[in-house]
Enzyme design. Structure first.
Site, short mmCIF file in Angstrom:
data_model
loop_
_atom_site.label_atom_id
_atom_site.label_comp_id
_atom_site.label_asym_id
_atom_site.label_seq_id
_atom_site.Cartn_x
_atom_site.Cartn_y
_atom_site.Cartn_z
NE ARG A 309 32.87 -11.82 84.19
CZ ARG A 309 34.18 -11.97 84.04
NH1 ARG A 309 35.02 -11.01 84.42
NH2 ARG A 309 34.68 -13.07 83.53
CD GLU A 716 33.73 -8.20 79.34
OE1 GLU A 716 32.51 -8.39 79.49
OE2 GLU A 716 34.60 -9.04 79.65
#
Length: 760
Positions: A309, A716
């Site tokens: 990620r 997030e």
């Protein structure tokens, strides 16, 4: 949708009536367990000395890895992750044994009496530099590559190289790791665990006890915070609890005190970054050559997908023609780092923002100019380095709204005047203003995790029982999914009964993580409710003698022409006529695919967009800093619940401020974590919240993809926007003197780090 619905547990939170695992009343035969932690970072266990426990006046029992009937293994991706150290110690603070007693205090006292004799092996590897120089890695490097870096670098007019460090972060949830296991007949166990991933707890306990998963109920009603720290590592402590319950055939609770929790559980990965950028005189990036080092700790845990990620967020909002990025997961003798809100995305974005800042310094151009030249656009390009098309970017829309909310351009001039006045009068304060845009991909990196289930029962009195695979960590997931069900049946929220997450009701759940909780579980619940609703419509059609197309659910009633029934009446009639009012629902995210070996594909269903402007103040004599104002625009699509989303944005942003400015993890030379509580680990407090804090959702911004009610994730993405404050600190350092070097600022930007950059 009811956009003003309050959190389902808000009243219970504020009155103290919300039941957490440690609040479950103790059974008479409950045993408490306390961990015995290693006091060595790297060594071989010679002996575990329990002899001093014999003199105690109260009952104790000890458990070690030798007592495990199944596998000493709970690795979420790869094997090699024990719940208790067996032969070798691989980090300072590793659980080695458990002492059981009838009270928590007795267990804790007794555990301190246990001595571990250890043969110290080689010097432990404690830093990224040490690991890199010794080729100590968990796996081969993960490589992201696009275009021809060598060719584009050679053709670039300018090149700039640099390095910087990104600090880790402790989750510091209010509820530390805790689990209770209740043994039953026929090798059945109920495990209550403060976990974001009940199914992983179920599988971990199954391995440790060598008992089929079907005999293990993994349950959780709410967590006192998770932030990723309870995605995989909760399984360690749940496994220890289950092991002790198996051995004693009594309920066993494992609850860590703050010191042991911070010592024995993983954190956000700290990174070290080396880069070379090739660019034009106008700041257009032609090539990036990047090496990322992450601190995986003693075992792999989730470090692979975290690095993936990070690599897939190096681009942020910018088109990069050619890139080669190597991601090395370093193996060190520190606690295994794990998931943390953003899951590598924040580190990846901080990398590119630091690089852009360095380019702006080199060319003496504004950071905003460097960004503008490189944004994703039809003229620059719309394909990410990993091959996903950035369709319909919302960069301009987000920026326009952010400029309005923050009065950005006017304040730039005001701050320039302020700094000039301070400098002329030899005063110590400097201000900085910076904008930070963010593009964040929503979905798990591994496609198989992008699935969810739900179970809904409608009872004959019209009440509705809702269960799904998501966990409630305070983020408001349960109320959002309840809103979805209420909207489907067109009834009030009061009729929805929200139940604990339980693998016995919804199996094979994914972790509540990757900001996907509402997307996945909301759609699964909608599908379950829709199945029941279709049956009810069919029955109502027969009752009213009207076509199904003319049956309307509205405000708790079922209407057709001038006839109507209450929802309760229809539910009772369905029961009387033997019509099923129960259904499962399932959802899998469409359109995603991913080749992890090549780092190519479409890993993300959609992108969220956001931007923040932060105003920072520093004292050039002390390095102390404050955030004075923050203005945030966040793209939540068609928000499921605006109040909860705004709360998430505010909380995520402040947590990001902590990561970037004050939360510093400090280890001794022998690998002992010294920051193990609020007295030594600086958390953001009330004075760290911006006095002026404006948060606004992007309006009329339905998701282009078919998510639940066209909403977008919110968990997030807001944390990333705190990078705006880090950049504002750089701008303030830049204004301190001509000799300052803001590009040298590492995170967290503590006073000492700021002074280093000012007086470099």
């Amino acid at each position: 949708m009811n956009n003003v619905a309050i959190h389902d547990s808000s009243i219970r939170h504020t009155t103290g009536q919300a039941i957490y695992i440690d609040d479950i009343p103790d059974q008479e035969n409950l045993l408490h367990g306390a961990l015995v932690l290693s006091k060595c970072a790297y060594g071989k266990i010679k002996k575990i000395d329990f002899s001093r426990l014999k003199n105690l006046t109260f009952y104790t029992k000890t458990v070690t890895a030798k007592n495990i009937p199944g596998e000493n293994e709970i690795g979420p991706i790869k094997n090699g992750e024990p719940i208790l150290a067996d032969d070798n110690i691989t980090y300072y603070g590793q659980p080695v044994a458990v002492v059981l007693a009838k009270t928590f205090q007795e267990a804790q006292y007794a555990s301190d009496l246990v001595k571990i004799e250890i043969d110290h092996l080689d010097d432990p590897i404690l830093t990224l530099d040490d690991a890199y120089s010794k080729n100590s890695f968990h796996d081969d490097p993960i490589i992201l590559e696009k275009g021809s870096v060598e060719k584009e670098m050679n053709n670039s007019k300018f090149k700039k190289s640099g390095e910087f460090e990104i600090g880790g972060q402790d989750h510091f949830y209010l509820e530390t790791h805790v689990a209770i296991t209740f043994p039953g007949e026929n090798d059945e166990y109920i495990v209550w665990s403060s976990t974001q991933h009940p199914t992983e707890v179920q599988h971990g306990v199954s391995k440790v006890l060598n008992i089929p998963s079907a005999k293990i109920d993994s349950k959780v009603r709410r967590l006192g915070g998770g932030f990723g720290g309870k995605e995989s590592q909760a399984t360690i402590f749940a496994g220890i609890s289950a092991l002790c319950a198996f051995i004693t055939q009594q309920p066993v609770k494992i609850r860590l005190n703050r010191h042991n929790d911070m010592t024995a559980s993983g954190k956000r990965h700290n990174f070290k970054v080396y880069f070379t950028a090739g660019f034009s005189s106008n700041a257009k990036i032609n090539a990036l050559d990047i090496t990322l080092l992450s601190n995986g700790g003693n075992v792999l845990d989730l470090s692979g997908p975290v690095m993936t990620r990070a690599l897939t967020h190096l681009d942020n909002c910018y088109f990069i023609k050619s890139i080669k990025a190597y991601g090395y997961i370093c193996k060190t003798n520190t606690v295994s780092n794990t998931a943390f809100r953003g899951f590598g995305g924040p580190q990846g974005m901080l990398v590119i923002e630091n690089i852009l800042f360095s380019i702006s310094q080199f060319l003496n151009k504004s950071l905003d100019h460097v960004r503008q030249v490189n944004y994703y656009s039809k003229s620059n390009g719309l394909i990410t380095p990993y091959g996903q098309i950035v369709s319909k970017p919302r960069i301009k829309w987000i920026l326009d709204e952010t400029y309005k909310l923050s009065d950005y351009k006017k304040r730039l001039k005001q701050i320039e005047t302020f700094n000039s006045t301070q400098q002329k009068n030899q005063l110590p304060f400097r201000k900085g203003l910076a904008l930070m845009p963010a593009k964040f991909g929503i979905s798990f990196n591994k496609p198989s995790f992008n699935q969810a289930g739900a179970l809904i029962h409608v009872y004959s009195d019209g009440s509705i029982r809702l269960n799904h695979g998501g966990t409630e960590m305070g983020q408001g997931l349960f109320i959002k999914v309840a809103q979805v069900v209420a909207e489907c049946f067109k009834v009030s929220l009061d009729q929805i009964h929200i139940t604990s997450t339980n693998t016995a009701e919804v199996p094979n759940t994914s972790a509540t993580a990757a900001s996907s909780g509402s997307d996945l579980n909301g759609m699964a619940a909608w599908n379950a409710a829709s199945t029941i609703k279709k049956r009810m419509i069919e029955h109502a059609s027969q009752l009213f003698k009207k076509p199904k197309s003319e049956i309307i659910f509205e405000q708790g009633r079922i209407l057709s022409g001038n006839k109507s029934l209450s929802f309760t009446e229809l539910a009772f009639s369905c029961w009387e006529n033997r019509i099923s009012l129960s259904s499962t629902g399932f959802y899998k995210t469409p359109k995603i695919h991913w080749n992890q070996g090549k780092l190519k594909g479409r890993p993300y269903f959609y992108f969220t967009w956001g931007a923040a402007v932060s105003e920072a103040l520093i004292d050039i004599n002390t390095g102390e800093n404050r955030i004075l104002r923050a203005d945030i625009i966040q793209d939540c699509g068609n928000s499921l619940n605006e109040n909860i989303d705004i709360g998430q944005i505010e909380g995520g942003f402040v947590q990001g401020l902590g990561w970037l400015t004050c939360e510093e993890l400090y280890f001794s030379q022998d690998g002992k974590l010294l920051t193990t509580g609020p007295s030594t680990y600086k958390l953001p407090g009330s004075r760290d919240v911006p006095p002026i804090f404006n948060v606004k959702l992007l309006e009329n911004a339905d998701n282009d993809e078919k998510t639940i009610f066209r909403s977008k994730a919110v968990g997030e993405p807001p944390l990333l926007l705190a990078i705006s404050h880090f950049l504002a600190l750089k701008e303030a350092i830049k204004a301190s003197s001509k000799n300052s070097k803001p590009e040298l600022l590492n995170s967290p930007a503590t006073p000492s780090e700021i002074l280093k950059a000012i007086y470099a």
